[in-house]
Design a protein around this motif. Structure first.
Motif, PDB file in Angstrom:
ATOM      1  N   THR A  65       0.844  -1.193   0.000  1.00  0.00           N
ATOM      2  CA  THR A  65       0.000   0.000   0.000  1.00  0.00           C
ATOM      3  C   THR A  65       0.879   1.242   0.000  1.00  0.00           C
ATOM      4  O   THR A  65       2.068   1.184   0.326  1.00  0.00           O
ATOM      5  N   TYR A  66       0.268   2.353  -0.374  1.00  0.00           N
ATOM      6  CA  TYR A  66       0.945   3.652  -0.349  1.00  0.00           C
ATOM      7  C   TYR A  66       0.363   4.486   0.781  1.00  0.00           C
ATOM      8  O   TYR A  66      -0.851   4.511   0.990  1.00  0.00           O
ATOM      9  N   HIS A  67       1.249   5.208   1.509  1.00  0.00           N
ATOM     10  CA  HIS A  67       0.779   6.079   2.588  1.00  0.00           C
ATOM     11  C   HIS A  67       1.837   7.131   2.872  1.00  0.00           C
ATOM     12  O   HIS A  67       2.977   6.812   3.205  1.00  0.00           O
ATOM     13  N   LYS A  68       1.464   8.385   2.718  1.00  0.00           N
ATOM     14  CA  LYS A  68       2.317   9.526   3.060  1.00  0.00           C
ATOM     15  C   LYS A  68       3.726   9.408   2.486  1.00  0.00           C
ATOM     16  O   LYS A  68       4.720   9.403   3.223  1.00  0.00           O
ATOM     17  N   ASN A  69       3.803   9.308   1.189  1.00  0.00           N
ATOM     18  CA  ASN A  69       5.059   9.299   0.434  1.00  0.00           C
ATOM     19  C   ASN A  69       5.937   8.081   0.715  1.00  0.00           C
ATOM     20  O   ASN A  69       7.150   8.113   0.515  1.00  0.00           O
ATOM     21  N   LYS A  70       5.313   6.994   1.159  1.00  0.00           N
ATOM     22  CA  LYS A  70       6.039   5.741   1.361  1.00  0.00           C
ATOM     23  C   LYS A  70       5.246   4.586   0.759  1.00  0.00           C
ATOM     24  O   LYS A  70       4.012   4.585   0.796  1.00  0.00           O
ATOM     25  N   LEU A  71       5.965   3.627   0.225  1.00  0.00           N
ATOM     26  CA  LEU A  71       5.365   2.357  -0.148  1.00  0.00           C
ATOM     27  C   LEU A  71       5.621   1.366   0.975  1.00  0.00           C
ATOM     28  O   LEU A  71       6.777   1.173   1.401  1.00  0.00           O
ATOM     29  N   TYR A  72       4.560   0.746   1.472  1.00  0.00           N
ATOM     30  CA  TYR A  72       4.672  -0.284   2.502  1.00  0.00           C
ATOM     31  C   TYR A  72       4.465  -1.634   1.823  1.00  0.00           C
ATOM     32  O   TYR A  72       3.407  -1.894   1.245  1.00  0.00           O
ATOM     33  N   ILE A  73       5.486  -2.481   1.907  1.00  0.00           N
ATOM     34  CA  ILE A  73       5.495  -3.740   1.171  1.00  0.00           C
ATOM     35  C   ILE A  73       5.743  -4.878   2.153  1.00  0.00           C
ATOM     36  O   ILE A  73       6.717  -4.871   2.899  1.00  0.00           O
ATOM     37  N   GLY A  74       4.837  -5.865   2.163  1.00  0.00           N
ATOM     38  CA  GLY A  74       4.918  -6.927   3.153  1.00  0.00           C
ATOM     39  C   GLY A  74       4.992  -8.315   2.553  1.00  0.00           C
ATOM     40  O   GLY A  74       4.672  -8.532   1.380  1.00  0.00           O
ATOM     41  N   TYR A  75       5.422  -9.242   3.401  1.00  0.00           N
ATOM     42  CA  TYR A  75       5.567 -10.643   3.001  1.00  0.00           C
ATOM     43  C   TYR A  75       4.676 -11.515   3.867  1.00  0.00           C
ATOM     44  O   TYR A  75       4.687 -11.424   5.096  1.00  0.00           O
ATOM     45  N   PHE A  76       3.898 -12.372   3.223  1.00  0.00           N
ATOM     46  CA  PHE A  76       3.013 -13.311   3.902  1.00  0.00           C
ATOM     47  C   PHE A  76       3.761 -14.601   4.209  1.00  0.00           C
ATOM     48  O   PHE A  76       4.428 -15.166   3.342  1.00  0.00           O
TER      49      PHE A  76
END
Length: 217
Positions: A65-76
């Motif tokens: 997801t994108y939030h406040k000029n950052k991409l948050y990228i996760g691993y399941f």
């Protein structure tokens, strides 16, 4: 191979999580203006990505997801704990070239997460995570945003609110206290199971922190 999708409303850019030729995580993007003028009937070929960046972590992308000029990228991870990484973007909404090593983008922050995260979203001061695995009930986890605190993890025990939902919940979007949820159970594969609840539409849920029985507050 698609591992997540998000829209940067600040820079009008769509981000898609993919993998590169070495089978490791990367993200690619296309500006909204290119999407709006795209005409498949005329061009008869897929739209081209404008920018692509290979990531140092995670090795695979499960959600983004994108939030406040950052991409948050996760691993399941279905057994062991997962990981969430933040990548800070520059003023143009692209990856910073000075945050690269061996051609791979380096995250600015990372956190441990619950093992079965399928989706993430931010809404005001809250972090929303969806958890799902197999035909067991899904969970919506809501956290007060404390990502700036040292040693803070997005584990199940740290959630401020847990809401039980039908199986196979995937992507979620939070906006102004309302959460939009997409379920995988409507696909042809799961429709063959008559004992499974098939959620064939986007579900909207309004959530308030106070007054819920399973809230910590």
């Amino acid at each position: 191979m698609l591992g997540g999708i998000t829209y940067d409303e600040d820079h009008k850019r769509l981000w898609v999580a993919t993998i590169n030729q070495e089978q490791r995580a990367q993200v690619q993007s296309v500006p909204l203006k290119e999407i709006e003028k795209y005409n498949f009937k005329k061009q008869k070929k897929p739209i081209k990505f404008e920018h692509g960046t290979n990531l140092s972590a995670p090795l695979r992308t499960s959600y983004m997801t994108y939030h406040k000029n950052k991409l948050y990228i996760g691993y399941f991870d279905k057994v062991q704990g997962g990981q969430l990484f933040a990548y800070k973007l520059n003023k143009k909404g692209l990856f910073k070239k000075d945050k690269m090593q061996d051609g791979l983008a380096l995250p600015s922050e990372n956190w441990s997460t619950y093992s079965q995260i399928q989706g993430i979203s931010f809404d005001k001061n809250d972090i929303l995570l969806s958890t799902s695995y197999g035909d067991l009930n899904s969970q919506l986890l809501i956290f007060k945003n404390k990502l700036n605190k040292p040693n803070y993890n997005l584990d199940l025990s740290e959630a401020d609110k847990t809401i039980i939902l039908p199986p196979y919940m995937e992507q979620i979007i939070g906006k102004d206290g309302e959460i939009y949820m997409l379920f995988e159970s409507a696909t042809a594969l799961y429709r063959q199971n008559p004992n499974l609840l098939h959620m064939d539409r986007v579900i909207k849920l309004k959530v308030k922190f106070k007054g819920l029985e399973n809230s910590k507050e």
